[in-house]
Design a protein around this motif. Structure first.
Motif, PDB file in Angstrom:
ATOM      1  N   ALA A  76      -8.523  -0.395   4.139  1.00  0.00           N
ATOM      2  CA  ALA A  76      -7.907  -1.398   3.268  1.00  0.00           C
ATOM      3  C   ALA A  76      -7.381  -2.573   4.082  1.00  0.00           C
ATOM      4  O   ALA A  76      -7.506  -3.735   3.679  1.00  0.00           O
ATOM      5  CB  ALA A  76      -6.786  -0.759   2.448  1.00  0.00           C
TER       6      ALA A  76
ATOM      7  N   LEU B 265       0.843  -1.200   0.000  1.00  0.00           N
ATOM      8  CA  LEU B 265       0.000   0.000   0.000  1.00  0.00           C
ATOM      9  C   LEU B 265       0.874   1.244   0.000  1.00  0.00           C
ATOM     10  O   LEU B 265       1.899   1.298   0.684  1.00  0.00           O
ATOM     11  CB  LEU B 265      -0.904   0.036   1.236  1.00  0.00           C
ATOM     12  CG  LEU B 265      -1.967  -1.047   1.404  1.00  0.00           C
ATOM     13  CD1 LEU B 265      -2.769  -0.794   2.671  1.00  0.00           C
ATOM     14  CD2 LEU B 265      -2.890  -1.127   0.192  1.00  0.00           C
TER      15      LEU B 265
ATOM     16  N   ARG C 122      -8.298   9.106  -1.767  1.00  0.00           N
ATOM     17  CA  ARG C 122      -7.669   8.086  -2.609  1.00  0.00           C
ATOM     18  C   ARG C 122      -7.094   8.825  -3.815  1.00  0.00           C
ATOM     19  O   ARG C 122      -7.828   9.508  -4.527  1.00  0.00           O
ATOM     20  CB  ARG C 122      -8.668   7.038  -3.076  1.00  0.00           C
ATOM     21  CG  ARG C 122      -9.452   6.361  -1.972  1.00  0.00           C
ATOM     22  CD  ARG C 122     -10.442   5.351  -2.540  1.00  0.00           C
ATOM     23  NE  ARG C 122      -9.755   4.212  -3.104  1.00  0.00           N
ATOM     24  CZ  ARG C 122      -9.534   3.073  -2.442  1.00  0.00           C
ATOM     25  NH1 ARG C 122      -9.960   2.942  -1.191  1.00  0.00           N
ATOM     26  NH2 ARG C 122      -8.915   2.090  -3.015  1.00  0.00           N
TER      27      ARG C 122
END
Length: 335
Positions: A72, A43, A52
């Protein structure tokens, strides 16, 4: 056709296609397995909230603010993915020649480690130990003129590993390829009472053209002066990779990594056969971008190519795979 019957007599009753005729029989005799437990999800984290930020060269991959990274992590844990690997996109104002922000216990990646571990304690966290997200020149170490200084860099990497481990990191993963850094980090962790923190050595990391999208994702690509061939490995070499792995194990690595993945399956196989230590592969950004681009253009079946590539790493001997496909693949494996 008598000649056909005569030819088949040499098979002696053995027809290898018999077990391939049904899905259930193919599954029953399959030699290689792949489960979500074999996957690690990298990530990219950024400052801010509820954001995002797409990585243009990696369609489907976003930079995430810490709160989004926590979500996530929850999604990954729900699918049985055992660990995340975190990489920061550092604000340019915090970059410097010496990469001092790497030593800040309140830097972006340390805050992300702490908050994810607090919210999702069951998931493992891996932190990259290297200076390229923090240096103004984009290299993995401290520079003097055009030279990357090995020992001075190792000193900074030790401090970086310590702040990451104290922030909640379970595995520190030195990816810099400086000589002696595994032993120095291991000794420092032990002396600080962090003997349970694992070390995943990027033991055979090649100077590769496949890293381009990653450098965009962490903001170091346009900054890079020169290249990294004085410290990352020459892609023509195999024996040197085995020496690197042997040295890192001797210095205390708990597991080793080969990077990139697909162009180096031969290295993964040789390391897996030659050493009794878990071997990991990194399916890097360029590999992800190629499969995704070809799939999105209709040249190949994206999902089929994704799964075939992941099975290739397992077949070559990798215990685990860092892949940007991890969540998507885990969901497919879970049906």
């Amino acid at each position: 056709m008598a000649w056909v019957r005569h030819d088949l007599d040499f098979l002696g009753g053995h027809r290898l296609r018999r077990t391939r005729q049904f899905g259930w029989s193919r599954a029953m005799v399959r030699e290689t397995t792949l489960t979500p437990a074999n996957l690690i999800w990298p990530l990219f984290v950024i400052d801010g909230t509820a954001t995002r930020q797409p990585v243009a060269s990696m369609p489907g991959v976003d930079r995430l603010t810490i709160d989004m990274a926590v979500e996530a992590a929850k999604a990954a844990a729900a699918e049985g993915i055992p660990a995340l690997a975190l990489f920061p996109y550092t604000d340019p104002s915090r970059r410097s020649e010496g990469g001092e922000e790497a030593l800040n216990p309140d830097n972006l990646v340390c805050r992300a480690l702490s908050e994810i571990k607090s919210a999702v304690p069951e998931i493992g966290l891996i932190a990259d130990v290297a200076l390229d997200p923090y240096t103004s020149h984009g290299h993995d170490g401290v520079m003097e003129g055009e030279i990357i200084l090995n020992d001075e860099t190792v000193e900074v990497l030790v401090g970086q590993a310590l702040v990451q481990a104290k922030a909640g990191c379970d595995i520190v993963a030195p990816s810099d390829m400086m000589d002696g850094r595994i032993g120095a980090i291991r000794r420092a962790l032990d002396s600080e009472g962090l003997e349970q923190t694992m070390v995943m050595a990027y033991a055979a990391k090649y100077a590769s053209a496949f890293y381009g999208p990653f450098r965009e994702a962490v903001g170091s690509g346009g900054r890079l002066k020169g290249d990294k061939r004085t410290y990352q490995m020459d892609y023509a070499n195999t024996e040197e990779a085995l020496r690197e792995v042997e040295q890192d194990i001797a210095e205390g690595a708990d597991m080793v990594m080969v990077k990139p993945g697909m162009p180096y399956l031969d290295i993964i196989r040789r390391v897996a056969d030659g050493f009794s230590v878990p071997v990991f592969a990194y399916q890097v950004s360029g590999e992800y971008a190629m499969i995704t681009a070809a799939g999105n253009s209709g040249v190949i079946d994206r999902e089929a190519a994704m799964m075939e590539s992941l099975y290739a790493f397992r077949r070559a001997g990798a215990r685990g795979i860092l892949s940007y496909f991890a969540l998507e693949a885990a969901r497919k494996l879970n049906g």
